[in-house]
Design a protein around this motif. Sequence first.
Motif, PDB file in Angstrom:
ATOM      1  N   SER A 163       8.257  26.224  23.321  1.00 37.95           N
ATOM      2  CA  SER A 163       7.285  26.710  22.486  1.00 37.95           C
ATOM      3  C   SER A 163       5.939  25.940  22.727  1.00 37.95           C
ATOM      4  O   SER A 163       5.875  24.670  22.966  1.00 37.95           O
ATOM      5  CB  SER A 163       7.471  26.937  21.211  1.00 37.95           C
ATOM      6  N   LYS A 166       0.050  26.127  20.920  1.00 38.13           N
ATOM      7  CA  LYS A 166      -1.165  26.880  20.731  1.00 38.13           C
ATOM      8  C   LYS A 166      -0.818  28.443  20.547  1.00 38.13           C
ATOM      9  O   LYS A 166      -1.588  29.218  20.330  1.00 38.13           O
ATOM     10  CB  LYS A 166      -1.862  26.585  21.960  1.00 38.13           C
ATOM     11  N   GLU A 167       0.434  28.841  20.716  1.00 37.42           N
ATOM     12  CA  GLU A 167       0.874  30.324  20.611  1.00 37.42           C
ATOM     13  C   GLU A 167       0.936  30.330  19.089  1.00 37.42           C
ATOM     14  O   GLU A 167       1.657  29.718  18.239  1.00 37.42           O
ATOM     15  CB  GLU A 167       2.341  30.212  21.257  1.00 37.42           C
ATOM     16  N   ASP A 168       0.634  31.635  18.757  1.00 35.89           N
ATOM     17  CA  ASP A 168       0.866  31.801  17.106  1.00 35.89           C
ATOM     18  C   ASP A 168       2.299  32.373  16.735  1.00 35.89           C
ATOM     19  O   ASP A 168       2.635  32.035  15.755  1.00 35.89           O
ATOM     20  CB  ASP A 168      -0.114  33.108  16.790  1.00 35.89           C
ATOM     21  N   ASP A 169       2.778  33.055  17.806  1.00 38.24           N
ATOM     22  CA  ASP A 169       4.132  33.621  17.541  1.00 38.24           C
ATOM     23  C   ASP A 169       5.284  32.543  18.290  1.00 38.24           C
ATOM     24  O   ASP A 169       5.948  32.836  19.233  1.00 38.24           O
ATOM     25  CB  ASP A 169       4.539  34.861  18.316  1.00 38.24           C
ATOM     26  N   SER A 170       5.115  31.157  17.921  1.00 38.54           N
ATOM     27  CA  SER A 170       5.963  30.259  18.538  1.00 38.54           C
ATOM     28  C   SER A 170       7.518  30.170  18.434  1.00 38.54           C
ATOM     29  O   SER A 170       7.789  30.997  17.038  1.00 38.54           O
ATOM     30  CB  SER A 170       5.539  29.002  17.755  1.00 38.54           C
ATOM     31  N   GLU A 196       9.146  25.028  10.272  1.00 36.68           N
ATOM     32  CA  GLU A 196       7.430  25.196  10.026  1.00 36.68           C
ATOM     33  C   GLU A 196       6.722  23.971   9.980  1.00 36.68           C
ATOM     34  O   GLU A 196       5.273  23.799  10.311  1.00 36.68           O
ATOM     35  CB  GLU A 196       7.060  25.921   8.584  1.00 36.68           C
ATOM     36  N   LYS A 199       4.418  22.171  13.103  1.00 32.88           N
ATOM     37  CA  LYS A 199       2.726  22.538  13.057  1.00 32.88           C
ATOM     38  C   LYS A 199       1.923  21.559  12.627  1.00 32.88           C
ATOM     39  O   LYS A 199       0.860  21.267  12.900  1.00 32.88           O
ATOM     40  CB  LYS A 199       2.582  23.742  12.647  1.00 32.88           C
TER      41      LYS A 199
END
Length: 781
Positions: A163, A166-170, A196, A199
């Motif tokens: 993942s 930078k991706e929102d849907d990691s 979570e 991040k």
Amino acid sequence: MDFLKSAVASAISKGPAFGYTFGDRVDLNDSIWTLHNGTKREDGSRCSIFSFDVTANRSRLPLARNALRKLRTLRHPGAVKVLDTVETETYIYIATERLDPLSWHVKRNSLTEETTKWGLHNIAKTLKFINADASSIHGCIRPASIFFSESGEWKLGGFDALSSVKEDDSMLPTYGNLIPAAGRYMAPEISKAGWEVIKQNPTHAVDAYNYGILIFEVFNGGYTSSEQLGQMKNIPPSMHQSYKRLLNPNPKSRMGVGQFLDQGKRIGGFFQTPLIQVTDDIENLGLKAEDERNELLGKLDAVADDFPADFFKMKVLPELLKSVEFGGGGAKVFSTVMQIGQKLSDDEYETQIIPVVVRLFANPDRGIRVCLLDNLPLMIDHLPQKLVNDKIFPQLVTGFTDIAPVVREQTVKAVLTIVPKLSDRIVNGELLRHLAKTANDEQPGIRTNTTICLGKIARNLGVNSRAKVLAAAFSRSLRDPFVHARNAALLALSATADLFSEDDCATKLLPIMCPALVDKEKLIRDQAQKSVDIYIARIRKFAATMPDTVLPSPGLATSGGPSPRMGTPANDTSWAGWAISSFTNKLASTSGQMQADSATNGATDQRSSSVPPPTTTTSKPPVPLASKPGMPLHSAKSAANVPTITSPDSAAAFVDEAEDFNNDWGGFADADDENPKAADEEKEVDSWGAPSVPKPRTTTSYDDKGEPDFAGWLAAQSIAKKTTTSLLPKGLTKSTARPVIGGRASTTGSTARKVIILPKKEVKKDIPKADEEEDGWGDAW
């Protein structure tokens, strides 16, 4: 298993074309994928196939699709190489290079410390790229995600949860718990706060912790829980400090894999091993200076046992070959290539090494040529005979005439290795011509090695010519001023004694060996005695099988056989009686017409066959038989009158191509060889033979019905006793060009003899010219 294969085949038949065939299944634990060995239908090359059954694992389908997408887009030398992919509603297939799971070797605990460090180094470089350059988290570092390639390198796979931060849907925050055995490899902060939390922590934190567990597992042969991580007994001491920092419970203070890699590569660091240094430098081998290249090759030899054999074949060998051919790697690099080549199969050798070897033989560099010749014994079994004859030998023979003595000498030595692959035509033709030249080389060592070479390849020579070739070659070497050349000739004669006939042993070889019995060097005398003993023993054994005599039994004459001519008693055993009988028997068998002497101007004089023809007086001085008393008759032979005899066998071709065979090999020849030129050069003459001075021819008519008039000859003989001139029997009349032995020269300088002519009824009878042996015998008589 059969059901699975049939199900897979059925699924493929209903979906998109997939150009790969499934093979055996490979055990792969802690993974959502099923691994199969496979082959590519187009060329039969090997591969691996990862398959995912959508129906059976629909909950983990997002992980499979993520892995498919990341493998298509991520390109790195340390990552698994993807060949092709297929995705349908029921299955996902990913064809990759042929792989073996690392978990196999971990369970067997079969990895050496050096190999393990090398593999960890490769994974660390790949993880550093993912974390730093790609700003991503792998999230699944474990033995089930790492594979051995065909070259033995460690490749990173298992991109199910890869993942980007930078991706929102990691993938990790959402599907991290679906990863097989996620709890066992989970970092402590994730165990407390869930996925979570990644991040909020550094990108490298999760992968660094998993990498620390990987270090423990590969050195200890397994891992079950985090309580084991404090046991560092099997981990190299140089890694302990950095290993602890990888497992730091605080993710913000945890060392990243990139930092771990940098520390290991410092001077004296745990990644400063010859194996790792070689892999880092091997790709730039052609660009390195000679000193750096030699240092690298020294390291390569030191780690040869630690390197996986496949890595040598697939990674090191191609770079070495490029360095030899294009990068000036030289002889030392080629020697390393030959060592690696011994581990190759015949097919691998043919595709990787043989084409380079053929091109290198055409290379004018003397260092390369000498190295090729030195390593020829390691290559010859892999070289096809046609390739040797058509491409390698034409290039190899240039070494026979090279100006550098070391090249000539190594070329002669290489003949022993290459001759079994050469055709008979080449061996008995071109090769012998070149060896004839090296036998006369200015370097005594090359002459000696040529003699040794001939002795060892004697059985590869043609049966019809080898006796002449070997006898001439060894005869020349026995007269070599270099003591070791003479010794080599005697040793070669001993080793090849069985290749000569008994007649050759007695008449050709013993005479040339006997002078060595009184050689000035004791080494030669001792060896000559041994060699002569071998030949004497063989001759004695053969002589024991020969009959006592080949003469006819005296009883044959009384049982109706032909009676002796000229009235000589059949049982006369005196030397004179035998000689006369032999003489007249030969004389009666002649036929044809004798040509007149040029002094007679072609005129014919008919007379009785019992009367010798008259001799004419000529102003031409007689040809002397010898320059001084006691000299053999052959001394008067004129070189201009010696005929040139061309032999039809291969030895004759060898003579011509070697710029006078007898000059090259030392001039050994005899009457059987029909090589009078060699006899002149060696001054070896036969005092029993007749001189080869040309005889004038005369035409005389006889009427004796084919029978000699012995009574007439006796009458002439009795009259001749009253004179000072001796007469010869019929057929042995000598020309005026040669004086008669025992006769007196005329006071006027004429060579004419007084002849008594007895009349007899004359009928023309053709008598051919007597051969030289008979004439010579008549002179002595």
